[in-house]
Enzyme design. Sequence first.
Site, PDB file in Angstrom:
ATOM      1  N   HIS A  77      -2.827   5.012   1.939  1.00 24.35           N
ATOM      2  CA  HIS A  77      -2.144   3.754   2.283  1.00 24.35           C
ATOM      3  C   HIS A  77      -0.736   3.713   1.690  1.00 24.35           C
ATOM      4  O   HIS A  77       0.203   3.224   2.318  1.00 24.35           O
ATOM      5  CB  HIS A  77      -2.915   2.540   1.746  1.00 24.35           C
ATOM      6  CG  HIS A  77      -4.043   2.079   2.623  1.00 24.35           C
ATOM      7  ND1 HIS A  77      -3.853   1.655   3.929  1.00 24.35           N
ATOM      8  CD2 HIS A  77      -5.363   1.957   2.385  1.00 24.35           C
ATOM      9  CE1 HIS A  77      -5.021   1.300   4.446  1.00 24.35           C
ATOM     10  NE2 HIS A  77      -5.959   1.478   3.532  1.00 24.35           N
ATOM     11  N   HIS A 113      -8.331   7.620   0.016  1.00 27.65           N
ATOM     12  CA  HIS A 113      -8.099   6.661   1.108  1.00 27.65           C
ATOM     13  C   HIS A 113      -6.978   5.685   0.727  1.00 27.65           C
ATOM     14  O   HIS A 113      -6.072   5.416   1.521  1.00 27.65           O
ATOM     15  CB  HIS A 113      -9.417   5.929   1.397  1.00 27.65           C
ATOM     16  CG  HIS A 113      -9.342   4.807   2.378  1.00 27.65           C
ATOM     17  ND1 HIS A 113     -10.114   4.755   3.523  1.00 27.65           N
ATOM     18  CD2 HIS A 113      -8.601   3.664   2.389  1.00 27.65           C
ATOM     19  CE1 HIS A 113      -9.830   3.640   4.182  1.00 27.65           C
ATOM     20  NE2 HIS A 113      -8.920   2.959   3.518  1.00 27.65           N
ATOM     21  N   GLU A 114      -7.033   5.176  -0.515  1.00 34.60           N
ATOM     22  CA  GLU A 114      -6.027   4.194  -0.952  1.00 34.60           C
ATOM     23  C   GLU A 114      -4.661   4.848  -1.174  1.00 34.60           C
ATOM     24  O   GLU A 114      -3.634   4.247  -0.853  1.00 34.60           O
ATOM     25  CB  GLU A 114      -6.491   3.472  -2.222  1.00 34.60           C
ATOM     26  CG  GLU A 114      -7.831   2.738  -2.121  1.00 34.60           C
ATOM     27  CD  GLU A 114      -7.938   1.801  -0.937  1.00 34.60           C
ATOM     28  OE1 GLU A 114      -6.912   1.297  -0.450  1.00 34.60           O
ATOM     29  OE2 GLU A 114      -9.067   1.594  -0.465  1.00 34.60           O
ATOM     30  N   CYS A 119     -12.164   0.124   6.395  1.00 34.65           N
ATOM     31  CA  CYS A 119     -10.924  -0.306   5.757  1.00 34.65           C
ATOM     32  C   CYS A 119     -10.726  -1.793   6.047  1.00 34.65           C
ATOM     33  O   CYS A 119     -10.957  -2.233   7.173  1.00 34.65           O
ATOM     34  CB  CYS A 119      -9.760   0.495   6.345  1.00 34.65           C
ATOM     35  SG  CYS A 119      -8.159   0.056   5.673  1.00 34.65           S
ATOM     36  N   LEU A 120     -10.311  -2.547   5.037  1.00 32.51           N
ATOM     37  CA  LEU A 120     -10.104  -3.986   5.253  1.00 32.51           C
ATOM     38  C   LEU A 120      -9.008  -4.237   6.292  1.00 32.51           C
ATOM     39  O   LEU A 120      -8.990  -5.292   6.925  1.00 32.51           O
ATOM     40  CB  LEU A 120      -9.755  -4.683   3.936  1.00 32.51           C
ATOM     41  CG  LEU A 120     -10.868  -4.685   2.871  1.00 32.51           C
ATOM     42  CD1 LEU A 120     -10.389  -5.391   1.610  1.00 32.51           C
ATOM     43  CD2 LEU A 120     -12.132  -5.334   3.399  1.00 32.51           C
ATOM     44  N   GLY A 154     -11.942  -1.010  -2.169  1.00 34.22           N
ATOM     45  CA  GLY A 154     -10.603  -0.566  -2.540  1.00 34.22           C
ATOM     46  C   GLY A 154      -9.551  -1.343  -1.772  1.00 34.22           C
ATOM     47  O   GLY A 154      -9.827  -1.845  -0.678  1.00 34.22           O
ATOM     48  N   GLN A 210      -1.372  -3.090   1.963  1.00 37.12           N
ATOM     49  CA  GLN A 210      -2.303  -3.830   2.820  1.00 37.12           C
ATOM     50  C   GLN A 210      -2.132  -5.340   2.700  1.00 37.12           C
ATOM     51  O   GLN A 210      -2.598  -6.086   3.551  1.00 37.12           O
ATOM     52  CB  GLN A 210      -3.758  -3.475   2.462  1.00 37.12           C
ATOM     53  CG  GLN A 210      -4.154  -2.065   2.822  1.00 37.12           C
ATOM     54  CD  GLN A 210      -5.608  -1.831   2.490  1.00 37.12           C
ATOM     55  OE1 GLN A 210      -5.945  -1.455   1.380  1.00 37.12           O
ATOM     56  NE2 GLN A 210      -6.492  -2.093   3.453  1.00 37.12           N
TER      57      GLN A 210
HETATM   58 NI    NI Z   1      -8.012   1.069   3.683  1.00 33.71          NI
END
Ligand code: NI
Length: 173
Positions: A140, A136-137, A94-95, A46, A51
């Site tokens: 963000h 989660h996204e 998470c990236l 995701g 991000q």
């Molecule tokens: Ni993330």
Amino acid sequence: MNDLKVIVAPDIRLNQISKSINYIEKNISIVLDKMLECMYKNNGIGLAAPQVGILKRLIVIDCSNNKENKRPLKLINPEIISFSDELADYEEGCLSLPAQFAKVTRPNKIKLRYRNSKGDKIEKNFIGLEATCIQHEVDHLNGKLFVDHISKLRKNIIIKKLIKYKKKINTHG
Ligand code: NI
């Protein structure tokens, strides 16, 4: 459009509230495709627009875990309209928090309202890993990270590790 680069926490851009898309521009489709490309390149499931430094309510996910049979989902203005009482635990990463993981408890099912890349209004139920990933996204988009769901102590340990990691990256190129 240049290749997108994932921002690593801590970074003020990851703590902002992203803006809704008011109409479906042609450009949005290009941004979503670039986001997917970036997500796959980094082996993520995701990615949210903030991000990569774009403060707009755009998300891409693919929880298929199958390179031959991809199942990408592009979500514009996603809005979770209901949550199940039933909860589920997932080890989240998470990236934007490379190599950091923690168990997070969230509702196991959600109902999501969003627009797809054609601009169609859609309401759909999601369960399990997909439901977790979307929550989660969406976090963000509201300036929240998965470490905001764990103890302050554990969060601080992870943030300190990331500060060290960023210093190393900046020193060695
Ligand atoms: Ni993330």
